[in-house]
Design an enzyme around this catalytic site. Sequence first.
Site, short mmCIF file in Angstrom:
data_model
loop_
_atom_site.label_atom_id
_atom_site.label_comp_id
_atom_site.label_asym_id
_atom_site.label_seq_id
_atom_site.Cartn_x
_atom_site.Cartn_y
_atom_site.Cartn_z
N GLN A 9 51.47 59.12 -0.63
CA GLN A 9 50.93 57.77 -0.80
C GLN A 9 50.79 57.44 -2.28
OE1 GLN A 9 47.60 57.20 1.77
NE2 GLN A 9 47.03 55.23 0.93
N SER A 88 51.33 65.97 0.35
CA SER A 88 50.36 65.30 1.24
C SER A 88 51.10 64.61 2.39
CB SER A 88 49.51 64.33 0.42
OG SER A 88 48.46 63.79 1.19
N ARG A 113 47.63 59.25 11.46
CA ARG A 113 46.97 59.82 10.28
C ARG A 113 46.39 58.72 9.41
NH1 ARG A 113 48.55 61.31 4.83
NH2 ARG A 113 47.90 63.45 4.27
N HIS A 198 41.82 64.95 1.26
CA HIS A 198 41.92 66.40 1.06
C HIS A 198 40.58 67.00 0.61
CE1 HIS A 198 46.16 66.19 1.87
NE2 HIS A 198 46.25 65.20 1.02
N GLN A 247 45.61 70.34 6.91
CA GLN A 247 45.99 69.69 5.66
C GLN A 247 45.00 68.64 5.16
OE1 GLN A 247 48.29 66.33 5.02
NE2 GLN A 247 50.08 67.42 4.28
#
Length: 295
Positions: A9, A88, A113, A198, A247
């Site tokens: 992103q 990511s 997600r 994260h 993740q």
Amino acid sequence: MKAFVFPGQGAQFVGMGKDLYDTNPKAKELFLKANDILGYSITDIMFNGTDEELRQTKVTQPAVFLHSVISALCMGDEFKPDMVAGHSLGEFSALTAAGALSFEDGLKLVYARAMAMQKACEAVPSTMAAIIALPDEKVEEICKQVSREGCVVVPANYNCPGQLVISGNIEAIDEACAKLKEAGAKRALPLKVGGAFHSPLMQPAKDELQAAIEQTEIKQPNCPVYQNVDAQPHTDPAEIKKNLIAQLTSSVRWTQSVQNMIADGADDFTECGPGKALQGMIVKISRDVNVHGIA
């Protein structure tokens, strides 16, 4: 050996993918299929929208995924990776391009997600910051000093030597940035993001995404996939699934992933998708490899 890498992103831009759509029948077919899967015309926003529209979470992540995966799939015989990795969000692109996920399943997971992360961001005021020119160990040490119950800050993205992104509650990020500058960081820049990606604050998103991942078939990829969580190569579908679930609340070990790919023989890196961010990071990790991109 050839490595193909996929951005995350932030790489998006208005007009992304339009040349592919206009000139490649296979690309056009996949973009139109994506519109059907998502239930809205993402191509209208990607090709002709505004920056603000493209920054919407439900658009950004699928848009970067689509540009990256379709770019790779339309390379034909030129796309023959010995290994792949993604930063990511880009890990989903890497898995799809390598055949572990179908195009439809990959896109559905990325959309799930995005929506799960948006909800988690809205639940707790949180952000991220880029720390420039300080050893990783020092950043880790200060994050531990600052973190306490209800006020979390952790290393999130190990991008390249001298560039580590931290993630957490806004108060904790502000405190950590001040301490990191005192410790000698050249810059400690808050990022314009919606939340603490994260980090442990993404646990609600992880729980939601886990259900979707567990219901999705993951096949053995055509080549090893170096995953963010441990920077190691994986081909076993069960391991890939476990790491994909972990993740969202774990650090992106990009520096370590690239170093391990090089140690395993990679000497040519191609970035598939929008922007050149990963190319810049790889050059800072090693000057001894070829780095280029396709878009």
